[in-house]
Design an enzyme around this catalytic site. Sequence first.
Site, PDB file in Angstrom:
ATOM      1  N   ASP A   1      -1.687  -2.518   0.989  1.00 37.42           N
ATOM      2  CA  ASP A   1      -0.601  -3.183   0.258  1.00 37.42           C
ATOM      3  C   ASP A   1      -1.141  -4.432  -0.429  1.00 37.42           C
ATOM      4  O   ASP A   1      -1.789  -5.269   0.212  1.00 37.42           O
ATOM      5  CB  ASP A   1       0.525  -3.577   1.222  1.00 37.42           C
ATOM      6  CG  ASP A   1       1.114  -2.368   1.939  1.00 37.42           C
ATOM      7  OD1 ASP A   1       1.528  -1.429   1.244  1.00 37.42           O
ATOM      8  OD2 ASP A   1       1.137  -2.362   3.189  1.00 37.42           O
TER       9      ASP A   1
ATOM     10  N   ASP B   1      -2.276   3.265   3.164  1.00 35.99           N
ATOM     11  CA  ASP B   1      -2.797   2.650   1.948  1.00 35.99           C
ATOM     12  C   ASP B   1      -2.790   1.131   2.119  1.00 35.99           C
ATOM     13  O   ASP B   1      -2.229   0.596   3.069  1.00 35.99           O
ATOM     14  CB  ASP B   1      -1.995   3.084   0.716  1.00 35.99           C
ATOM     15  CG  ASP B   1      -0.517   2.719   0.822  1.00 35.99           C
ATOM     16  OD1 ASP B   1      -0.058   2.403   1.937  1.00 35.99           O
ATOM     17  OD2 ASP B   1       0.169   2.745  -0.213  1.00 35.99           O
TER      18      ASP B   1
ATOM     19  N   ASP C   1       0.193   1.574  -4.620  1.00 37.01           N
ATOM     20  CA  ASP C   1       1.210   0.820  -5.351  1.00 37.01           C
ATOM     21  C   ASP C   1       0.839  -0.655  -5.350  1.00 37.01           C
ATOM     22  O   ASP C   1      -0.092  -1.076  -4.648  1.00 37.01           O
ATOM     23  CB  ASP C   1       2.610   1.039  -4.770  1.00 37.01           C
ATOM     24  CG  ASP C   1       2.682   0.712  -3.278  1.00 37.01           C
ATOM     25  OD1 ASP C   1       1.819  -0.046  -2.795  1.00 37.01           O
ATOM     26  OD2 ASP C   1       3.592   1.206  -2.594  1.00 37.01           O
TER      27      ASP C   1
END
Length: 479
Positions: free
Chosen positions: A204, A202, A253
């Site tokens: 960041d 993913d 996130d």
Amino acid sequence: MNRNPDQNTFPNITLKIIETYLGRVPSVNEYHMLKLQARNIQKITVFNKDIFVSLVKKNKKRFFSDVDTSASEIKDRILSYFSKQTQTYNIGKLFTIIELQSVLVTTYTDILGVLTIKAPNVISSKISYNVTSMEELARDMLNSMNVAVIDKAKVMGRHNVSSLVKNVNKLMEEYLRRHNKSCICYGSYSLYLINPNIRYGDIDILQTNSRTFLIDLAFLIKFITGNNIILSKIPYLRNYMVIKDENDNHIIDSFNIRQDTMNVVPKIFIDNIYIVDPTFQLLNMIKMFSQIDRLEDLSKDPEKFNARMATMLEYVRYTHGIVFDGKRNNMPMKCIIDENNRIVTVTTKDYFSFKKCLVYLDENVLSSDILDLNADTSCDFESVTNSVYLIHDNIMYTYFSNTILLSDKGKVHEISARGLCAHILLYQMLTSGEYKQCLSDLLNSMMNRDKIPIYSHTERDKKPGRHGFINIEKDIIVF
């Protein structure tokens, strides 16, 4: 008694707004609880759902084209959510619905809807780096730090990754270009932009509107997939939120930072995207190797770390003219640990104007001592460094959130000594101080080193607090 209000009791306009929104005459309790929300409720009521449906469909076509769902299903899910309040009688749940619907109607178009219109031309700004020349050096540095002993009995938490990560990554690449003043990236994807051989999962990110963005994205995923999406807040990670699906699979996130922090983070511009300066990222990597868990990760997949390290070493060689000749001078700086008080003293006088740095391993103790000093000039860089810094009477005070490795009883391991030096250098970069000579010596101190076993390590600071979450399906916000 829960009576229905009559129009002679309450102002007609407010009552009408609430009645239209709920699809029923509100009870006395509902009216008094919701009347202060009348302005938000009115915005939701007049919101053009058809345009919103169209934007979500366009987002689906561009970023989630492989997800098997029809346009009518998307529309039904959206209209169902925007009428959910008509079947809800719990005041707490009504407040949650109003809050989340308000985020959608006031922010979605500017945050995610804008990704569907024609993008500005990409300004190609890549430099060709010779990463291969740094691979052997990186391997040598990492090999000397590959000293963690893996406890096979230790149960590791599994990090389940959603199949939607690739879709969200595609969206994030565009988002980073459109919102490059408020959102920047770091980690593997940022290094991939420099070296296409880097593998990444993913993306960041650091951003100034993390909560709003994640709520909008969570709803986009919900409307497209029909899945229940949950946003979680972790107490021991500052201003951190993560989106997971109903099966606890990780989607994305984000760390939230203030705009003034964003302004001082060193960054470079590549293909219309701002990434955290790889020099800064390299220092963070050196710092993180003081964390015993990170050394265990290195032991499991050294080649992954080697690709990243080589990329960052080549960047600093090219950008700062660092010569890797093994001349380390006074690096790493001398570190003495007081294990009882959990403070490490770093001798800094050879490099900086402050003579020493007191590194606290307990954040609350540092905060208390700063208050006792009656000094109000501390710098808080939030999750960028996980610490405040204060320079007072030629002494730096700061907090170190990682473990401290020991090579013998009472002796700081050189891996942690370098990590502490890197932590101080992060401050120098963030405040535009001098750091290049110190950086050169620090990197050269990592060359031609023998492996030194870990004798023991300190425990990390325990962070109080509870987990927070937003459950869209159950209309619950706990923070």
